[in-house]
Design a protein around this motif. Sequence first.
Motif, short mmCIF file in Angstrom:
data_model
loop_
_atom_site.label_atom_id
_atom_site.label_comp_id
_atom_site.label_asym_id
_atom_site.label_seq_id
_atom_site.Cartn_x
_atom_site.Cartn_y
_atom_site.Cartn_z
N ARG A 226 0.85 -1.19 0.05
CA ARG A 226 -0.03 -0.12 -0.09
C ARG A 226 1.04 1.34 0.05
O ARG A 226 0.71 2.19 -0.89
N ASP A 227 1.91 1.34 0.77
CA ASP A 227 2.67 2.50 1.03
C ASP A 227 3.60 2.73 -0.40
O ASP A 227 3.87 3.88 -0.67
N THR B 248 1.04 4.49 -3.04
CA THR B 248 1.26 5.97 -2.30
C THR B 248 2.33 6.61 -3.31
O THR B 248 2.14 7.98 -3.29
N GLN C 156 -5.80 4.36 5.21
CA GLN C 156 -5.93 4.32 3.92
C GLN C 156 -5.90 2.74 3.68
O GLN C 156 -5.14 1.88 4.10
N LEU D 13 -5.47 -0.97 1.05
CA LEU D 13 -4.72 -1.14 -0.09
C LEU D 13 -5.78 -0.81 -1.30
O LEU D 13 -5.27 -0.52 -2.37
N SER E 203 -7.98 1.29 -1.77
CA SER E 203 -7.97 2.72 -1.97
C SER E 203 -6.74 3.22 -2.71
O SER E 203 -6.48 4.06 -3.40
N ALA E 204 -5.41 2.73 -2.02
CA ALA E 204 -4.23 3.05 -2.54
C ALA E 204 -4.06 2.85 -4.25
O ALA E 204 -3.52 3.48 -4.84
N TYR F 151 -3.69 5.15 -7.31
CA TYR F 151 -2.51 4.99 -8.39
C TYR F 151 -3.03 4.74 -9.77
O TYR F 151 -2.57 5.48 -10.59
#
Length: 242
Positions: free
Chosen positions: A59-60, A63, A152, A154, A156-157, A161
């Motif tokens: 996820r990070d 972003t 947030q 995964l 949504s991330a 993206y």
Amino acid sequence: MTNPTDTRPDRAYGEILRLDELLDIACVRDEPDRTLFFAAHQACELWFAVILRHLESGRDALTRDRADVAADHIERLPSAMRVLSGHFDVLSTLTPESFDEIRATLGSSSGFQSAQYREIEFLCGARDPRFLNTPGFTPGERARLVARSEEQSLSSAFVGYRDRVRVSGDLGPVERVRAALAAFDDAVRSWRARHAQLAEQFLGAARGTAGSAGAAYLWRSTERTLFPEVFAPALSGGVDQN
């Protein structure tokens, strides 16, 4: 206690893995069937922790528009789920009599109360607030789930993206991550199905120890996606503890 930041080159295998501490708190000195039962569940929780770290990192990375890093993390997870399914294969070797004896000592405790597994669902994006009211969660576990519901996801991330990348028109990295999410989603569904088979083997139509509908609930859970913002669920499926 072994210091996990100790980088001395002469540390032994057991010292690096902190095996004395791990085995001291693990349920590995009981009679054989109980050892198998509890060790399998403890091992599942270790793998859930591993999966959570990879989902967070994926996820990070999204972003930061690092689809390659995100895919590297997520593509490992179907293999982890197959390992988890293997624990059910081991549990299936118990005799019905032994399983019933162990289950009689569990009271109302159940794998349904695995806070880490619910964290996986919430982190991915499958967030039903009714799970916050599951009996058996400690205050700390409930607080972790609340935090997951507010951070947030995964899903949504990935959507963010994907929408940013559409401007450039290079959808190759998007498709790689989407395929990784789909493979993990399918692997989790397969793991749920294996869990349902195990419940049918030992419980038949009986209710689960935490008040769920047992195998019937587990079979229905195979219809739910972890990523509702990415994949339309096969059927509308919320929490069903009955």
